[in-house]
Design an enzyme around this catalytic site. Sequence first.
Site, PDB file in Angstrom:
ATOM      1  N   TYR A 185       0.818  -1.189  -0.016  1.00 55.30           N
ATOM      2  CA  TYR A 185       0.124   0.083  -0.059  1.00 55.30           C
ATOM      3  C   TYR A 185       0.829   1.267   0.079  1.00 55.30           C
ATOM      4  O   TYR A 185       0.758   2.169  -0.902  1.00 55.30           O
ATOM      5  CB  TYR A 185      -0.909  -0.088   1.078  1.00 55.30           C
ATOM      6  CG  TYR A 185      -1.864   1.139   1.262  1.00 55.30           C
ATOM      7  CD1 TYR A 185      -3.218   1.104   0.727  1.00 55.30           C
ATOM      8  CD2 TYR A 185      -1.511   2.027   2.129  1.00 55.30           C
ATOM      9  CE1 TYR A 185      -4.155   2.123   0.998  1.00 55.30           C
ATOM     10  CE2 TYR A 185      -2.546   3.356   2.518  1.00 55.30           C
ATOM     11  CZ  TYR A 185      -3.669   3.115   1.504  1.00 55.30           C
ATOM     12  OH  TYR A 185      -4.613   4.076   1.846  1.00 55.30           O
ATOM     13  N   LYS A 189       1.080   4.236  -2.749  1.00 52.78           N
ATOM     14  CA  LYS A 189       0.831   5.587  -2.514  1.00 52.78           C
ATOM     15  C   LYS A 189       1.811   6.525  -2.729  1.00 52.78           C
ATOM     16  O   LYS A 189       1.800   7.645  -3.057  1.00 52.78           O
ATOM     17  CB  LYS A 189       0.431   5.702  -1.116  1.00 52.78           C
ATOM     18  CG  LYS A 189      -1.023   5.197  -0.712  1.00 52.78           C
ATOM     19  CD  LYS A 189      -1.919   5.726  -1.550  1.00 52.78           C
ATOM     20  CE  LYS A 189      -3.447   5.117  -1.400  1.00 52.78           C
ATOM     21  NZ  LYS A 189      -4.550   5.792  -2.119  1.00 52.78           N
TER      22      LYS A 189
END
Length: 298
Positions: A185, A189
């Site tokens: 993740y 990002k």
Amino acid sequence: MNVIFEFILVLLNIGFSCLENFISLFIPPKRKDITNEIALVTGGGHGIGREMALELATNGAKVILWDINTEGVKETAAEINQNGGFARAYKCDVSNVDEVNQTAAKVKQEVGDVTMLLNNAGILYGLNLMRLTDEQIKRIWNVNCLAHFWTVRAFLPKMIENNHGHILTLASASAISGTAFLVDYSATKWAVDGFTDALDEEIDKLGCDGVHTTTVYPLFVNTGMTWYPRDRFGRVFEPREVAEAAIDGMLRNRHYVHVPRINSFTRAMGGFLPKKAYRALKKYCDLGIDLQVKNKDD
Ligand SMILES: NC(=O)c1ccc[n+]([C@@H]2O[C@H](COP(=O)([O-])OP(=O)(O)OC[C@H]3O[C@@H](n4cnc5c(N)ncnc54)[C@H](O)[C@@H]3O)[C@@H](O)[C@H]2O)c1
Ligand SMILES: *[C@@H]1O[C@H](CO)[C@@H](O)[C@H](O)[C@H]1NC(C)=O
């Protein structure tokens, strides 16, 4: 031009920009009028996306909602339309370039040119690196990162042509400090943070001063995405608060929106503190997430 003279101009620019930035903390720039804008929110069927859509509609924009959750987008659209706003819901998986292109063409035909694009759809697994499956890793890159390429390429040309538009990107606090159990993740990002940063410069090089970008970095938000957040001194934010901060920043053409605001300082510290010191500080604040499995001994 003489290199010394140019340098003096740059120094003046730095001084002026810092002053402008400082003053804007106390006297924020005016919010722009968005009553003639068409704003598209991906992942508008739930959470932050849904709240941003409501906020955009309250400010008078026409709202387009994309989601794979058809029930969710229909509900968001119905709420906006019942309150006298304008909203249309579409089913679109943003990780699928064909679907993005086809749905973009449909939106153009049925509503018009999108002038505000809010790339918000995202997923999170919250597992350690080895527990993730190959498929999950590919999926998170497709949804959290590659989708931004597809949607921006679908709508940016018109924005450039008219020198008018805005692209908002939902990054995350984990894009400014990599976080355990969020390796996949954080990486996506971090990537979209770089994506908008580079895109912003590219738009600037084209001389398009009417096309803006905003990147949003929220810490934990109460949407069900993270089950076990840890933060000794902070709290979990409501999607409404994050949406209000994001749209407010967008309407004031801010480049960055941190929730909480102190995180802009945290980011700067990460840039100059030794890794060991930064890690110690993060541990003291007990900041991160627990492994997202129902039974931790699995
Ligand atoms: N919740 C948090 O703690 C938190 C913190 C920082 C950043 N964010 C980011 O904010 C954004 C919104 O998160 P949220 O908490 O509101 O999540 P959420 O799960 O409440 O909502 C996300 C929406 O995106 C949709 N979606 C997922 N995959 C999609 C796809 N392939 N195509 C179209 N739509 C898709 C979902 O159906 C859902 O309606 C995400 O990008 C997330 O990474 C969330
Ligand atoms: C999607 O649209 C972009 C931008 O118009 C185009 O370059 C690309 O070839 C399209 N891709 C597909 C698979 O249709």
